[in-house]
Design an enzyme around this catalytic site. Structure first.
Site, PDB file in Angstrom:
ATOM      1  N   HIS A 280       0.853  -1.288  -0.266  1.00 15.71           N
ATOM      2  CA  HIS A 280       0.052  -0.131   0.292  1.00 15.71           C
ATOM      3  C   HIS A 280       0.497   0.938  -0.342  1.00 15.71           C
ATOM      4  O   HIS A 280       0.238   2.332  -0.677  1.00 15.71           O
ATOM      5  CB  HIS A 280      -1.037  -0.163   1.168  1.00 15.71           C
ATOM      6  CG  HIS A 280      -2.191  -1.147   1.066  1.00 15.71           C
ATOM      7  ND1 HIS A 280      -2.201  -2.002   0.806  1.00 15.71           N
ATOM      8  CD2 HIS A 280      -3.197  -0.900   0.117  1.00 15.71           C
ATOM      9  CE1 HIS A 280      -3.473  -2.385   0.890  1.00 15.71           C
ATOM     10  NE2 HIS A 280      -3.686  -1.853  -0.375  1.00 15.71           N
TER      11      HIS A 280
ATOM     12  N   ARG B  26     -10.852   3.834  -1.898  1.00 16.83           N
ATOM     13  CA  ARG B  26     -10.195   3.887  -0.536  1.00 16.83           C
ATOM     14  C   ARG B  26     -10.848   3.897   0.932  1.00 16.83           C
ATOM     15  O   ARG B  26     -10.059   5.094   0.921  1.00 16.83           O
ATOM     16  CB  ARG B  26      -8.873   3.301  -1.106  1.00 16.83           C
ATOM     17  CG  ARG B  26      -8.146   2.274  -1.688  1.00 16.83           C
ATOM     18  CD  ARG B  26      -6.906   1.828  -1.534  1.00 16.83           C
ATOM     19  NE  ARG B  26      -6.299   1.280  -2.290  1.00 16.83           N
ATOM     20  CZ  ARG B  26      -6.152   0.661  -3.780  1.00 16.83           C
ATOM     21  NH1 ARG B  26      -5.960   2.012  -4.140  1.00 16.83           N
ATOM     22  NH2 ARG B  26      -5.293   0.240  -4.669  1.00 16.83           N
TER      23      ARG B  26
ATOM     24  N   ARG C 100     -15.816   1.886  -1.843  1.00 20.46           N
ATOM     25  CA  ARG C 100     -15.240   1.029  -1.407  1.00 20.46           C
ATOM     26  C   ARG C 100     -15.551   1.247   0.423  1.00 20.46           C
ATOM     27  O   ARG C 100     -15.582   1.658   0.531  1.00 20.46           O
ATOM     28  CB  ARG C 100     -14.131   0.177  -1.590  1.00 20.46           C
ATOM     29  CG  ARG C 100     -13.698  -1.439  -1.553  1.00 20.46           C
ATOM     30  CD  ARG C 100     -12.643  -1.827  -1.704  1.00 20.46           C
ATOM     31  NE  ARG C 100     -11.339  -1.051  -1.174  1.00 20.46           N
ATOM     32  CZ  ARG C 100     -10.636  -1.334  -1.348  1.00 20.46           C
ATOM     33  NH1 ARG C 100      -9.695  -2.497  -2.641  1.00 20.46           N
ATOM     34  NH2 ARG C 100      -9.117  -0.589  -0.736  1.00 20.46           N
TER      35      ARG C 100
ATOM     36  N   GLU D 141     -11.022 -10.842  -5.827  1.00 21.50           N
ATOM     37  CA  GLU D 141      -9.679 -10.470  -5.521  1.00 21.50           C
ATOM     38  C   GLU D 141      -8.935 -11.532  -4.979  1.00 21.50           C
ATOM     39  O   GLU D 141      -7.992 -11.665  -4.076  1.00 21.50           O
ATOM     40  CB  GLU D 141      -9.798  -8.988  -4.713  1.00 21.50           C
ATOM     41  CG  GLU D 141     -10.168  -8.480  -3.179  1.00 21.50           C
ATOM     42  CD  GLU D 141      -9.863  -7.479  -2.683  1.00 21.50           C
ATOM     43  OE1 GLU D 141      -8.448  -6.797  -3.597  1.00 21.50           O
ATOM     44  OE2 GLU D 141     -10.895  -7.127  -2.174  1.00 21.50           O
TER      45      GLU D 141
ATOM     46  N   ASN E 252      -4.385  -6.539  -7.643  1.00 24.53           N
ATOM     47  CA  ASN E 252      -3.158  -6.265  -6.521  1.00 24.53           C
ATOM     48  C   ASN E 252      -3.521  -7.992  -5.660  1.00 24.53           C
ATOM     49  O   ASN E 252      -2.336  -8.362  -5.008  1.00 24.53           O
ATOM     50  CB  ASN E 252      -3.290  -5.200  -5.251  1.00 24.53           C
ATOM     51  CG  ASN E 252      -3.188  -4.358  -6.170  1.00 24.53           C
ATOM     52  OD1 ASN E 252      -2.582  -3.871  -7.337  1.00 24.53           O
ATOM     53  ND2 ASN E 252      -3.369  -3.396  -5.551  1.00 24.53           N
TER      54      ASN E 252
ATOM     55  N   ARG F 221       2.273  -9.919  -1.140  1.00 27.38           N
ATOM     56  CA  ARG F 221       2.287  -7.980  -2.650  1.00 27.38           C
ATOM     57  C   ARG F 221       3.934  -7.472  -1.744  1.00 27.38           C
ATOM     58  O   ARG F 221       3.698  -6.478  -2.639  1.00 27.38           O
ATOM     59  CB  ARG F 221       0.883  -7.839  -2.409  1.00 27.38           C
ATOM     60  CG  ARG F 221       0.440  -7.179  -1.303  1.00 27.38           C
ATOM     61  CD  ARG F 221      -1.214  -7.338  -1.685  1.00 27.38           C
ATOM     62  NE  ARG F 221      -1.114  -5.464  -1.965  1.00 27.38           N
ATOM     63  CZ  ARG F 221      -2.137  -5.106  -1.765  1.00 27.38           C
ATOM     64  NH1 ARG F 221      -3.678  -5.579  -1.767  1.00 27.38           N
ATOM     65  NH2 ARG F 221      -3.050  -3.530  -2.437  1.00 27.38           N
TER      66      ARG F 221
ATOM     67  N   CYS G 174      -9.339  -2.471 -10.623  1.00 29.99           N
ATOM     68  CA  CYS G 174      -9.744  -0.962 -10.086  1.00 29.99           C
ATOM     69  C   CYS G 174      -7.674  -1.870  -9.508  1.00 29.99           C
ATOM     70  O   CYS G 174      -7.023  -0.651  -8.579  1.00 29.99           O
ATOM     71  CB  CYS G 174     -10.505  -0.475  -8.918  1.00 29.99           C
ATOM     72  SG  CYS G 174     -11.016  -2.051  -8.365  1.00 29.99           S
TER      73      CYS G 174
HETATM   74  C1  PEP Z   1      -6.709  -4.943  -5.072  1.00 32.44           C
HETATM   75  O1  PEP Z   1      -6.776  -5.330  -4.270  1.00 32.44           O
HETATM   76  O2  PEP Z   1      -6.291  -4.647  -6.405  1.00 32.44           O
HETATM   77  C2  PEP Z   1      -6.872  -3.381  -4.759  1.00 32.44           C
HETATM   78  C3  PEP Z   1      -7.829  -2.942  -5.968  1.00 32.44           C
HETATM   79  O3  PEP Z   1      -7.695  -3.352  -3.481  1.00 32.44           O
HETATM   80  P1  PEP Z   1      -6.492  -2.940  -3.072  1.00 32.44           P
HETATM   81  O4  PEP Z   1      -5.390  -2.692  -3.804  1.00 32.44           O
HETATM   82  O5  PEP Z   1      -6.623  -2.083  -1.877  1.00 32.44           O
HETATM   83  O6  PEP Z   1      -6.077  -3.723  -1.650  1.00 32.44           O
HETATM   84 MG    MG Z   2      -7.228  -5.588  -2.641  1.00 33.95          MG
END
Ligand code: PEP
Ligand code: MG
Length: 592
Positions: free
Chosen positions: A192, A299, A335, A432, A455, A466, A503
Site C-alpha cells: 500500500h 479506498r 468501497r 480478488e 493486487n 504483495r 481497479c
Molecule cells: C486490489 O487488491 O487490487 C485492490 C484494488 O485493493 P487494495 O489494493 O486496496 O487491496
Molecule cells: Mg485488495
C-alpha cells in the site's frame, strides 16, 4: 544507456517518475546513553536548560509547518510534545536528580522520560502506546540538543526519503512535506505504500536492499521510478543523462495533455470506461482535471486515514456527498473499509498471517458498529444517483448475502430515522480472491457489478506476499493463471449482464492494457496520474487486434512468453510515436 558506476542501487520500480534531490535518511534511530558520573553539575544543568529551550523552538517551528500542511488535528502531536517540554514537575525532577546523583543530564533525561513511556506502554491502550512513540521523539530531541548535535529535522522539505520501509501513513506524511521521492530497503510493488506513492505521483524505488546503509542524509540522489534505480552522488555524466530524460518526460506530459478531453476508445471505436482510483481527497481535482469518467475505487480506509477515530456516519456522508457531487454525472464506487492485511486494524490484534486473517469483509461483518454507519452514509450520499457501493475480500456467496441483508437493514433504519436515502444503490463486489473467481458465475447473479482487485488476486493466486521484495519476482501479473482468471471473471460477468471493471494496479500497467482491452473489460480504474497515459494507449490500439492478442495470451504457458507477445504487439501495431517514448524511458536494466 545509463553511464555505469558503482553508485547505482537496484530495487523495484514501484512508482514512476524521475527525481533528482537531496537524500533524507529516515531512521527511527535512538540516541544511546551511558550512565556517567559528572563533576560539573552547573554545566550539566545549563546544558539541560539550553536543550529544553532549543527543542521548544524547533518544535514550535515544526508545529507551525505541520498545521499548515497537515491541519491542526495531526499537528496536535507536536503541540503535545511542546507541553512535555514545559512540564515543571518533570523538569524539576530531572534537575533534582542531576544535583543529587551527579549523573550526566542526558542519562537522567533518558531515564525519566523512559519511565513516562513505560507507563504509557504498560497501560496496554493502543492510543497510549502510539503516543509513547511521540515521547521517544522528544526524548531523542532533548538528548541531541544536550549534546549540541545538529538536529536534522524529521520534516525536511523537498527531500528524497530513504527508509528501511515506509507505511502508507508515512508516505502521506512525507508527501505533505513535499517529499520528492521514496527509496526503501523493503517493500513490494503493490504494497500500500507503493500505491500511495503512485497516487501522490511520487517516484519510488522499493526493496533496494541496503539503501539505508549506502545512503546518508544530504547525499545527492537520482531516483528513477521507471527502472527501479537509485544513483548515489551521481557523476556529471549521469546527471546529464537523467536531466535529458526529465526533459523528455515533460515533453511526454505535454503530449499526454492533448488526450485528456478525448474519449477512451480504440481506433475502431470500442469504448472502455476509464475511471480513476481515489485514496486522498486532494486527488479529486487531479482526477477531474485528468478526465476521469468516474471513480472506480474509493479506498475509504485510506481516505479517512489520519483521523484519530473512525469517522461517524455524518462525517462520512459529508465527504461522500462532496465526491459524488463533484464527479456528477460520472459514477463513483465507494468501497467499504478494507482494513487488516498491511492496513492497520483499529484494535490491538496480533495475527501471524494478517493477509489471511481478519481483513476486509470478514472484519466488517464482525464489526457492524463500523459497517452500518458506513453503509448508511453511502446510501444517503446515493441520492445523487451516481453512487455505487463495493465490498472487498469476498470469498463466498454467504458473505455477499449477509452484507446485502445488512444493507437492507440500514435502508429500513434510515427510513425510520427519516433521512434521505436512495433505494437502489448499486451494489458490487471485489473479485480478488481465487475462490471468488471460481464462483464468479454464481456471484454475478447476486450483485450489480464486479471490480477485479488484481493486487490481491495475484497475491492470493500465486501465494506471494504483495509487499515482500524477496519474492517480488514471483509476483507476476502476467502469470497465465492470472490472465485466465481475468478471462473467466469477465466472461461470467458478461454472461449475466453485469459490468466488469479492474481497479488493481494492473489496470494502469501499459503492458497489461492491450490484453485487458482484448479480454473485453468494460472499464479500468487507475491512479489519477496514470489516466492520460492509459487513455493514450487505449486510443492507439485496435480492438480487433487486441482481441487476437488476448486469445493468443490465453494459450501461452509462461509469463515471459506473454510479456514478449505484448511487446511484439506494441512494435507491430501501436500506431503512435508514444511507443518510442516508452522505450526511451525503459532502460531494460541497461546499467551493465
Ligand atoms: C486490489 O487488491 O487490487 C485492490 C484494488 O485493493 P487494495 O489494493 O486496496 O487491496
Ligand atoms: Mg485488495
Amino acid at each position: 544507456m545509463i553511464p555505469k558506476g558503482e553508485n547505482i542501487l537496484h530495487g523495484i520500480p514501484a512508482a514512476p517518475g524521475i527525481q533528482i534531490g537531496k537524500a533524507y535518511l529516515y531512521l527511527r534511530d535512538i540516541e544511546r546513553v551511558k550512565e556517567e558520573k559528572i563533576i560539573d553539575v552547573e554545566e550539566a544543568i545549563e546544558n539541560l536548560l539550553f536543550a529544553l529551550e532549543k527543542s521548544k523552538k524547533e518544535l514550535k517551528k515544526i508545529f507551525n509547518l505541520a498545521v499548515d500542511k497537515l491541519g491542526s488535528k495531526r499537528a496536535a502531536i507536536f503541540e503535545a510534545q511542546i507541553m512535555i517540554l514545559d512540564d515543571p514537575i518533570l523538569i524539576q525532577k530531572i534537575i533534582e536528580r542531576i544535583k543529587t546523583e551527579k549523573k550526566s543530564s542526558d542519562f537522567i533525561v533518558h531515564d525519566e522520560i523512559s519511565k513516562y513511556q513505560k507507563m504509557m506502554i504498560d497501560s496496554n491502550e493502543r492510543y497510549m502506546t502510539e503516543r509513547s512513540q511521540d515521547i521517544e521523539d522528544i526524548k531523542n530531541r532533548i538528548i541531541r540538543n544536550i549534546r549540541r548535535k545538529k538536529w536534522v529535522s524529521r520534516i525536511t522539505d523537498g527531500a528524497i526519503i530513504v527508509a528501511e520501509s515506509i507505511s502508507p501513513a508515512d508516505a502521506v506524511l512525507f508527501n505533505r512535506v513535499n517529499a520528492k521521492g521514496y527509496v526503501t530497503d523493503f517493500g513490494g510493488l503493490t504494497s500500500h505504500a507503493a500505491i500511495v506513492a503512485r497516487s501522490l505521483d511520487i517516484p519510488a524505488v522499493l526493496g533496494a536492499s541496503e539503501a539505508t546503509i549506502n545512503i546518508n542524509t544530504g547525499d545527492d540522489l537520482i531516483v528513477d521510478g521507471f527502472n527501479g534505480l537509485v544513483v548515489i552522488n551521481p557523476t556529471n555524466e549521469q546527471l546529464e543523462y537523467f536531466n535529458e530524460k526529465i526533459k523528455k518526460l515533460s515533453e511526454f506530459d505535454e503530449e499526454l495533455a492533448k488526450v485528456k478531453e478525448l474519449p477512451a476508445e480504440t481506433i475502431d471505436k470500442h469504448k472502455v470506461k476509464l475511471m480513476g482510483n481515489l485514496d486522498f481527497i486532494n486527488e479529486l481535482e487531479v482526477l477531474i482535471n485528468n478526465g476521469a469518467e468516474g471513480i472506480g475505487l474509493i479506498r475509504t480506509e485510506q481516505l479517512f486515514d489520519g483521523l484519530d477515530e473512525f469517522p461517524d456516519e455524518d462525517q462520512q456522508f459529508d465527504i461522500f456527498k462532496h465526491i459524488a457531487e463533484s464527479m456528477y454525472p460520472h459514477e463513483i464506487v465507494i468501497r467499504t473499509f478494507d482494513i487488516g492485511g498491511d492496513k492497520v486494524l483499529p484494535f490491538d490484534v496480533k495475527e501471524d498471517n494478517p493477509f489471511l486473517g481478519w481483513r476486509g469483509v470478514r472484519f466488517l461483518l464482525d464489526n457492524l458498529q463500523l459497517l452500518k454507519p458506513q453503509i448508511k452514509a453511502i446510501l444517503r450520499a446515493a441520492v445523487t444517483k451516481n453512487v455505487k457501493m463495493m465490498v472487498p475480500m469476498i470469498t463466498s456467496i454467504k458473505e455477499v448475502r449477509r452484507v446485502k441483508e445488512i444493507v437492507n437493514e440500514c435502508r429500513e433504519e434510515l427510513e425510520i430515522e427519516g433521512k434521505d436515502c436512495c433505494n437502489k444503490s448499486d451494489f458490487g463486489i471485489m473479485i480478488e480472491v481465487p475462490s471468488a473467481v471460481y464462483i464468479a458465475d454464481d456471484l454475478s447473479k447476486e450483485v450489480g457489478f464486479f471490480s477485479i482487485g488484481t493486487n490481491d488476486l495475484i497475491q492470493y493466486t500465486l501465494a506471494v506476499d504483495r509487499g515482500n521484495e524477496i519474492v517480488s519476482s514471483l509476483y507476476q501479473e502476467f502469470h497465465p493463471s492470472i490472465i485466465r482468471s481475468l478471462k473467466k471473471v469477465i466472461d461470467d460477468g458478461k454472461a449475466n449482464g453485469i459490468e466488469v471493471s479492474i481497479c488493481g494496479e494492473m489496470a494502469g500497467d501499459p503492458i497489461a492494457v492491450p490484453i485487458l482491452v482484448g479480454l473485453g473489460i468494460d472499464s479500468l480504474s487507475v491512479s489519477s496520474y496514470s489516466l492520460p497515459r492509459i487513455k493514450k494507449i487505449i486510443r492507439g490500439i485496435e480492438f480487433n487486434i487486441a482481441k487476437k492478442l488476448a486469445d493468443k495470451c490465453l494459450k501461452l504457458e509462461t509469463e515471459e512468453e506473454i510479456q514478449e507477445l505484448v511487446k511484439k504487439f506494441y512494435k507491430n501495431h501501436f500506431y503512435d510515436d508514444v511507443s518510442q517514448i516508452f522505450e526511451d524511458l525503459n532502460d531494460n536494466n541497461g546499467t551493465d
